[in-house]
Write a protein that holds these residues in place. Structure first.
Motif, mmCIF file in Angstrom:
data_model
loop_
_atom_site.group_PDB
_atom_site.id
_atom_site.type_symbol
_atom_site.label_atom_id
_atom_site.label_comp_id
_atom_site.label_asym_id
_atom_site.label_seq_id
_atom_site.Cartn_x
_atom_site.Cartn_y
_atom_site.Cartn_z
ATOM 1 N N VAL A 128 0.863 -1.184 0.000
ATOM 2 C CA VAL A 128 0.000 0.000 0.000
ATOM 3 C C VAL A 128 0.897 1.231 0.000
ATOM 4 O O VAL A 128 1.826 1.332 0.806
ATOM 5 C CB VAL A 128 -0.944 0.019 1.222
ATOM 6 N N ARG A 129 0.615 2.130 -0.920
ATOM 7 C CA ARG A 129 1.397 3.370 -1.039
ATOM 8 C C ARG A 129 0.683 4.491 -0.299
ATOM 9 O O ARG A 129 -0.530 4.689 -0.459
ATOM 10 C CB ARG A 129 1.567 3.732 -2.511
ATOM 11 N N VAL A 130 1.438 5.229 0.502
ATOM 12 C CA VAL A 130 0.867 6.311 1.309
ATOM 13 C C VAL A 130 1.667 7.588 1.087
ATOM 14 O O VAL A 130 2.899 7.566 1.114
ATOM 15 C CB VAL A 130 0.878 5.954 2.812
ATOM 16 N N MET A 131 0.964 8.681 0.871
ATOM 17 C CA MET A 131 1.588 9.999 0.916
ATOM 18 C C MET A 131 0.923 10.771 2.043
ATOM 19 O O MET A 131 -0.261 11.085 1.982
ATOM 20 C CB MET A 131 1.424 10.741 -0.413
ATOM 21 N N SER A 132 1.691 11.031 3.082
ATOM 22 C CA SER A 132 1.187 11.799 4.214
ATOM 23 C C SER A 132 1.918 13.136 4.247
ATOM 24 O O SER A 132 2.589 13.516 3.271
ATOM 25 C CB SER A 132 1.389 11.022 5.521
ATOM 26 N N ILE B 281 -4.003 7.192 0.303
ATOM 27 C CA ILE B 281 -3.688 5.766 0.321
ATOM 28 C C ILE B 281 -4.061 5.149 -1.019
ATOM 29 O O ILE B 281 -5.149 5.397 -1.545
ATOM 30 C CB ILE B 281 -4.476 5.069 1.447
ATOM 31 N N SER B 282 -3.147 4.324 -1.565
ATOM 32 C CA SER B 282 -3.408 3.622 -2.824
ATOM 33 C C SER B 282 -2.975 2.171 -2.704
ATOM 34 O O SER B 282 -1.935 1.868 -2.110
ATOM 35 C CB SER B 282 -2.649 4.273 -3.982
ATOM 36 N N ALA B 283 -3.758 1.270 -3.289
ATOM 37 C CA ALA B 283 -3.468 -0.155 -3.230
ATOM 38 C C ALA B 283 -2.577 -0.576 -4.386
ATOM 39 O O ALA B 283 -2.754 -0.136 -5.519
ATOM 40 C CB ALA B 283 -4.767 -0.954 -3.278
ATOM 41 N N GLY B 284 -1.618 -1.457 -4.082
ATOM 42 C CA GLY B 284 -0.867 -2.122 -5.126
ATOM 43 C C GLY B 284 -1.682 -3.262 -5.706
ATOM 44 O O GLY B 284 -2.829 -3.515 -5.296
ATOM 45 N N SER B 285 -1.105 -3.990 -6.637
ATOM 46 C CA SER B 285 -1.871 -5.001 -7.367
ATOM 47 C C SER B 285 -2.262 -6.189 -6.498
ATOM 48 O O SER B 285 -3.197 -6.931 -6.845
ATOM 49 C CB SER B 285 -1.069 -5.482 -8.576
ATOM 50 N N HIS B 286 -1.604 -6.403 -5.359
ATOM 51 C CA HIS B 286 -1.921 -7.539 -4.491
ATOM 52 C C HIS B 286 -2.562 -7.105 -3.176
ATOM 53 O O HIS B 286 -2.809 -7.957 -2.310
ATOM 54 C CB HIS B 286 -0.654 -8.352 -4.186
ATOM 55 N N GLN C 109 -2.860 8.916 -9.292
ATOM 56 C CA GLN C 109 -2.981 10.290 -8.796
ATOM 57 C C GLN C 109 -1.966 10.618 -7.701
ATOM 58 O O GLN C 109 -1.932 11.749 -7.209
ATOM 59 C CB GLN C 109 -4.400 10.527 -8.268
ATOM 60 N N GLN C 110 -1.128 9.663 -7.330
ATOM 61 C CA GLN C 110 -0.265 9.876 -6.168
ATOM 62 C C GLN C 110 0.806 10.953 -6.393
ATOM 63 O O GLN C 110 1.168 11.667 -5.454
ATOM 64 C CB GLN C 110 0.396 8.561 -5.742
ATOM 65 N N ASP C 111 1.313 11.097 -7.602
ATOM 66 C CA ASP C 111 2.299 12.158 -7.833
ATOM 67 C C ASP C 111 1.652 13.538 -7.663
ATOM 68 O O ASP C 111 2.283 14.468 -7.150
ATOM 69 C CB ASP C 111 2.917 12.028 -9.225
ATOM 70 N N ALA D 219 2.593 16.444 -4.775
ATOM 71 C CA ALA D 219 2.838 17.860 -5.071
ATOM 72 C C ALA D 219 1.890 18.774 -4.317
ATOM 73 O O ALA D 219 2.283 19.851 -3.860
ATOM 74 C CB ALA D 219 2.704 18.098 -6.575
ATOM 75 N N LEU D 220 0.647 18.359 -4.176
ATOM 76 C CA LEU D 220 -0.369 19.229 -3.598
ATOM 77 C C LEU D 220 -0.413 19.152 -2.077
ATOM 78 O O LEU D 220 -0.413 20.175 -1.393
ATOM 79 C CB LEU D 220 -1.743 18.863 -4.168
#
Length: 272
Positions: free
Chosen positions: A117-121, A134-139, A165-167, A171-172
């Motif tokens: 799971v990818r997180v940008m805090s 929060i974004s899910a990977g393929s698994h 949308q994580q990039d 940035a935002l």
């Protein structure tokens, strides 16, 4: 199993990792369920003394924790995973805080089918006012996303977004607090130019920023509506807005955030 019943390891406890550790402790997590790793001996000693958590090697953390949170710098992630990847048991949840790095970067360096799971805090996590995307990977399943949200909820708000949308989120929102600090710095200088003591100018601006943010969140009004409510015909505010527009401040903000998005992409490309 609820979030508080898991054992979490913060692998590479930098500023963001430390913010998560401290936030979980404030939320009532027992130190015995938290593990930290750090490269420098003095940093390891600092974390153990400050938070009372176990500070272990990466290999020990991978073996003992249910959830691994990767908080190293993006350029250090590949080296970390060369060592850590073979030691991660299959199925263990990996949460990445590494700006710019897609979940695929981790998936191809970890055992097959590892959920990522990818997180940008952002740094307001230090005062429990973060926004974590929060974004899910393929698994990663819906249950993995729910667990990640539960882990991050003590630090502020969470939102799920497609990984594409994580990039833009980086940035935002990830960099966003710095933009506001920059604006407060400039407004403080303006207050001093107009004859106010620095501390008075600072206090006025911070409370204005806090009040404006609360109004935006609680009123549900569009920012244009709230701005127009302060902007009387021929008054002081419209004079200031005219100067901001003549200096293309709006366009500069758009360009700045776009540049931050592009840099996030460059970071990912440089370490893929």
């Amino acid at each position: 199993m609820s979030a508080g019943q898991h054992t979490l390891a913060m692998v590479g406890a930098g500023k963001m990792g430390e913010a998560i550790l401290s936030g979980l402790l404030r939320a009532g997590w027992p130190p015995s369920r938290l593990i930290a790793t750090a490269r420098r001996p003095e940093r390891r000693a600092q974390l153990a003394e400050r938070y009372g958590v176990r500070v272990l090697s990466n290999a020990e953390a991978a073996a003992q924790a249910d959830v691994l949170v990767i908080g190293v710098k993006p350029q250090d992630a590949a080296t970390l995973l060369e060592d850590l990847g073979p030691r991660v048991p299959s199925g263990k949840l990996i949460i990445s805080l590494c700006a710019g790095l897609p979940t695929s970067f981790f998936e191809k360096r970890l055992p097959e089918s590892t959920p990522v799971v990818r997180v940008m805090s952002n740094t307001p996590a230090l005062v429990d006012q973060a926004m974590s995307a929060i974004s899910a990977g393929s698994h990663a399943s819906a249950e993995h996303l729910t667990l990640t949200e539960e882990l991050l909820r003590p630090l502020g708000e969470t939102i799920q977004v497609p990984e594409s949308q994580q990039d833009a989120v980086t940035a935002l929102s990830g960099s966003g607090p710095a933009y506001f600090y920059y604006l407060v710095e400039a407004m403080t200088d303006a207050g001093i130019l107009l004859g106010l003591p620095r501390q008075v100018a600072h206090d006025l601006i911070v409370q204005a920023a806090l009040g404006a943010a609360v109004m935006l969140r609680e009123s549900g009004e569009h920012p244009v509506t709230l701005r127009e409510a302060v902007t009387s015909p021929g008054g002081t505010t419209i004079s200031a807005i005219r100067e901001l527009e003549s200096h293309r401040v709006r366009a500069a903000v758009l360009d700045a955030i776009e540049a931050a998005r592009d840099r996030a992409r460059e970071l990912a490309a440089s370490v893929d």
